[in-house]
Write a protein that holds these residues in place. Sequence first.
Motif, PDB file in Angstrom:
ATOM      1  N   ALA A 272      13.545   4.067   1.308  1.00 51.98           N
ATOM      2  CA  ALA A 272      13.186   2.969   2.199  1.00 51.98           C
ATOM      3  C   ALA A 272      11.919   2.271   1.731  1.00 51.98           C
ATOM      4  CB  ALA A 272      12.997   3.490   3.616  1.00 51.98           C
ATOM      5  N   TYR A 273      10.914   3.065   1.387  1.00 56.36           N
ATOM      6  CA  TYR A 273       9.660   2.456   0.958  1.00 56.36           C
ATOM      7  C   TYR A 273       9.807   1.772  -0.394  1.00 56.36           C
ATOM      8  CZ  TYR A 273       7.072   4.453   4.800  1.00 56.36           C
ATOM      9  OH  TYR A 273       6.607   4.752   6.045  1.00 56.36           O
TER      10      TYR A 273
ATOM     11  N   GLN B 295       0.828  -1.202   0.000  1.00 54.90           N
ATOM     12  CA  GLN B 295       0.000   0.000   0.000  1.00 54.90           C
ATOM     13  C   GLN B 295       0.863   1.253   0.000  1.00 54.90           C
ATOM     14  OE1 GLN B 295      -1.810   1.250   3.882  1.00 54.90           O
ATOM     15  NE2 GLN B 295      -1.676  -0.934   4.241  1.00 54.90           N
ATOM     16  N   ASN B 296       2.124   1.106   0.394  1.00 54.86           N
ATOM     17  CA  ASN B 296       2.995   2.275   0.395  1.00 54.86           C
ATOM     18  C   ASN B 296       3.507   2.626  -0.989  1.00 54.86           C
ATOM     19  OD1 ASN B 296       2.913   2.772   3.165  1.00 54.86           O
ATOM     20  ND2 ASN B 296       4.316   1.078   3.522  1.00 54.86           N
ATOM     21  N   PHE B 297       3.278   1.715  -1.931  1.00 53.75           N
ATOM     22  CA  PHE B 297       3.865   1.940  -3.243  1.00 53.75           C
ATOM     23  C   PHE B 297       3.361   3.229  -3.896  1.00 53.75           C
ATOM     24  CE2 PHE B 297       3.645   1.323  -7.885  1.00 53.75           C
ATOM     25  CZ  PHE B 297       5.007   1.375  -8.133  1.00 53.75           C
ATOM     26  N   LEU B 298       2.055   3.380  -3.965  1.00 57.10           N
ATOM     27  CA  LEU B 298       1.528   4.604  -4.570  1.00 57.10           C
ATOM     28  C   LEU B 298       1.763   5.800  -3.652  1.00 57.10           C
ATOM     29  CD1 LEU B 298      -0.159   6.191  -6.658  1.00 57.10           C
ATOM     30  CD2 LEU B 298      -2.174   5.562  -5.356  1.00 57.10           C
ATOM     31  N   LEU B 299       1.403   5.614  -2.373  1.00 53.78           N
ATOM     32  CA  LEU B 299       1.397   6.742  -1.442  1.00 53.78           C
ATOM     33  C   LEU B 299       2.779   7.328  -1.222  1.00 53.78           C
ATOM     34  CD1 LEU B 299      -1.109   5.506   1.270  1.00 53.78           C
ATOM     35  CD2 LEU B 299      -1.436   7.278  -0.445  1.00 53.78           C
TER      36      LEU B 299
ATOM     37  N   SER C  29       8.831  -2.047  -0.910  1.00 50.62           N
ATOM     38  CA  SER C  29       7.834  -2.474  -1.894  1.00 50.62           C
ATOM     39  C   SER C  29       8.451  -3.445  -2.878  1.00 50.62           C
ATOM     40  CB  SER C  29       7.308  -1.269  -2.680  1.00 50.62           C
ATOM     41  OG  SER C  29       6.820  -0.290  -1.826  1.00 50.62           O
ATOM     42  N   ARG C  30       9.669  -3.160  -3.277  1.00 52.27           N
ATOM     43  CA  ARG C  30      10.339  -4.002  -4.249  1.00 52.27           C
ATOM     44  C   ARG C  30      10.482  -5.420  -3.699  1.00 52.27           C
ATOM     45  NH1 ARG C  30      15.294  -5.380  -6.183  1.00 52.27           N
ATOM     46  NH2 ARG C  30      16.223  -4.914  -4.182  1.00 52.27           N
TER      47      ARG C  30
END
Lengths: 567, 576
Positions: A298-299, A127-131, A303-304
Amino acid sequence: MGELKTVFWLTLKEKRDVALAIMFGFLAGLAGVALLGASGYLISKAALTAQMTTLVVMAASLKLFGFAAAITRYAERLFSHRATFTMLGHLRGSFFERLAPLAPGIFQRHQSGDLLSRIVGDVESLQNFLLRVLYPPIVVGMILVATVFFTSFYSLPMALIVLVGAIFVVVILPAFFALRRRKKTHATGETRGEFAAASAEFLYGFKDLKIHLALDQKSAELQESAHRYEQAQQNEGLEENRVQSVNALVAFLASFFVLATGAYFVSIGELSGLYLAMLVMVSLGAFENVGPLAALPAYYEESRIAARRLDEVVDEEPDNSTGTMPEGPVDIQANRISYRYPNDSRLSLDEVSFQLPQGSKTAIVGPSGSGKSTLLQLLLKVAVPENGEIRFGNEALSGMCPENVWERMNIVLQENHFFSGTIESNLRIANEQADTEQLHEALELVRLGHLELSAPVYEKGRNLSGGEKQRLAMARAFLKGERLWLLDEPFSSVDGVTAQSIYSELFTRHPQDTFVIISHDLSGLENMDRILVLENGRLIEQGNYQELMERRGYFFGLKKIEEQVFV
Amino acid sequence: MGSLKQMAYSQNNRIRLLFLASLAKGLAMIGQALFFVWVADSVFLKSASFEDVLPLLAALLAVILLRAGASYAIGRLGITLSVEARRRLRRELIASYKENPLQGSIAGQSGRKVGLLLEAVDDTDGYFSKYIPQMIQSYTIPLMLLGVIFYLNWTTGLIILITAPFIPLFMAIVGKRTKQKADEKVEQLAGFSGAFLDVLQGLTTLRLFGQAKRQSDTIRDNSLKFRDSTMDVLKSAFLSSLTLEYISMLSIGIVALEIGLRLVVFDSITFFPAFLVMLLVPDFFNLLKEFGSAFHTARGSAASAELLTEELAKNHQPVEWGEFPVNAPIELAVEQVGFQYGEGFQLEPASFKLDAGTSTALVGASGSGKSTLMNVMAGLLPATSGRLLINGLPQKQVSEDEWFGQLSYITQDPYLFAGTIKENIELGSNQAVAKQELIAAAQKAGILELVESLPEGFDTVIGEAGRGLSGGEKQRLVLARAFLKKPSLLFFDEPTAGLDLHTEQVLQRAIEELSKEATVITIAHRLHTIRNASRIIVLDAGKVEAIGTHEELMDSFSPYRSMIEAQQGGKQAWVN
């Protein structure tokens, strides 16, 4: 970026929300910049004149931009979060579609029990990918470009400085830190795993450690591993702090150079002093938005890794065999089948051969770990033998489509899942066409006639006892109404008398059906046509009860031990 | 959270440095605004040349560097403070686990304890690394800014003094509302987020019944419902920050109006202080808002902090030990020994004696207290009444190391440690082990053949919790440990059926071999073991009901007789 392709496309499916989020994010940033710029300009203007209009415009524009900034920020958050959660829904769905054809075999191959919660966690962390990964640089980039554009009307050199600063904070720094992070990111995860393992050993093995006087040493080791974990956490935290500080410094420096250049051009008369404060304030306002970029590396890395792990799970070819099981009753033949679990040096099944005629009732017994359940998995094509062949009728199982195989069997496994819903909805999984009478009949058969069809079943059937769950699973198998029954310890939590009466009713009702039953205990085997005795993956004895007892061999020994044991 | 605060403040130096760094950051913020306004004022209104403002620019560069440095220092101090605090928490927890005598016997709690050690401790991070530094900054920087603002223009200061308190006030009100909303939805949300896991867990069942295909739509559907509920909660959270934004905007607006009036209408203020005030006021409100979000982070740590405090506050009654050595053979006397833990299970005081070299069987239904009695006799649990005499000496006077050096305790659920087979067997000895000894022990335990069949032999790594070995193999490995140790006291929780016949025989033989040299206490499940014991202790509901040989009990204790008869039933023929 390759790993994140799927997530990226799923995110783009929410074009409208993503576009709105970006637009409002951009507007919010612009309003903030305008607010600062206006206050810089108006206060300079006010210093020169005594017009009331300046004052009115000043107060009004401050309010206007302020409110606009707050409202657009609100809208941005709404749309970005909506897009994110919608994307997560798509991700769950599409992941499930890829996983389903691989089940249940995939669960056998991944022996780690936490596979499922890891999947859930990995999906969640995307969920952090877009945000925090995809859209902050876009929004910040757009704001900075707009600022460059605006500044260029007053002074090209100042605009250039903003541009250079923008390239630094949006492109160069995140890329640099993301690369740097990739090189050492594993440390924290690894040390955490080690620490978790050490804690589990210390706590679960406490008694042995205490008795063998190893408690001091082990607790020191545990401290050590905690220390390594904390050290890794600290390094990670410090790195993040570094990114943040560098980002902030670059932003301040850009504004500083804007001021210095501006002051120079004002002093040589190429720029009106009236605009100096405004331009500096604009640059300060624009760079104020770079904060979220500090967390990006970091995110991004998180995500990766999550995306890669998800890909790895489903990175298998599903079984695409198209053959079908012969119609009508079939006999089962196993011809020297062997099986080895991945990463295991020993065979779990070793050249097992047998032939079960159609309509026979067979029990498979043996101590735990002897290969009983493995054998059943091979019969179900959940796992594929390393050597040897299984045949149903005259067809080799290897060529059959697993779904077709399952369709033709009544199966009860050791663990059977119950979904939250009702007794009826859980029974209907087996047979959607069944009428109420048939459902009642199935419940009667497994001695659960007292249950209402509408009675609720909680998640994972946690309001049912172990014995009830097993009997419900048997009722499902019964409802399916196929001729071949494969049952893995179906009644281990049901008392012997009930179990025997259910079995004998089944056998009388379906004398022509073929039964293969894995049994955890050795009682009630007198009625079986045939007993296969497994030990250490080898089939060491077979015959009916009478024959095996008379032989006074392994089965006889097991039986003797079992009878000696007090429960 | 009180205890967390103490933990943070016990790191005096870091806290002091945090105050210093905050002071520096405050100064830098003021300096940055000051020199910026100064430069602008000089070139714009005072028509100064570029050379004139160069020193000012240099000073501005210096304060920018100071500000970045101070921010970096604050971030760094927060992280090191947090890591150190968590390190101390873990050290305390580990020490407390180590001292806790119940740990060894009530193993069901182990999972929860691992969770405390890992997640709960990590959850406190937000408090130390974010909240504390932010709090210290809020103590210092806004006051500094306010001071400067008062000095420049006291009316602005006054306006701020009146409007600023609305920020924490609304933060509290709105925060409470958001929390209410979240609480209302919490069950719904938990339901949705569990749904995906539910379907994944049921995938095998779904596939076997040919039902998997329809599920992906259900998943998407559920996810969308989950999204909508989450958005409801988020909306109220976002609205609350919108409200805060408005309040600070409104306050800044009032200040701007006031400054504007004085600048334009009354001409009672010049550009320099007016601009400076206009730069400092937003900074002031930003700090207040940041503190608000840090406060929310801290609240997240509170629940975990409570769990940790609770765990650390537990009072453990350790088993006390002395200095005297223990020599084989061991004779054990139990004198009015009882045990009670809290309100829970109670073992009533019992007395009996175990002569050296004899074997004793404990029998009784599950939950009758066999394991508890065994744990007390092994010195793993403290007797809450009576005393244990070891070779005539009270257990309190005996050396702990000597005592545990003499005993082996074999349970139904042996634990193997991650490491090689060799390391696992060598746990039985606290000195270097010769290869021959290792081989001999493995041979006696009946595992040598298996070990030698492995490509790496004794150096084969067995995974976490001994994965990769069957139950019977684990038991044999643990027996090898015992053979290496040569215990003179053997506690044995007899494994039930389910092991293969070969292992069963090996275990039986190995136990007999070990028992030759030792005093043996067995929780017995097998008639064979019970009948061969020199003495049988029958337990029921925490009470010792009878003690005697098999024959004595068969003659005089009817519950025992009926138990044996029920067991034998009509199967007399199969019993030795």
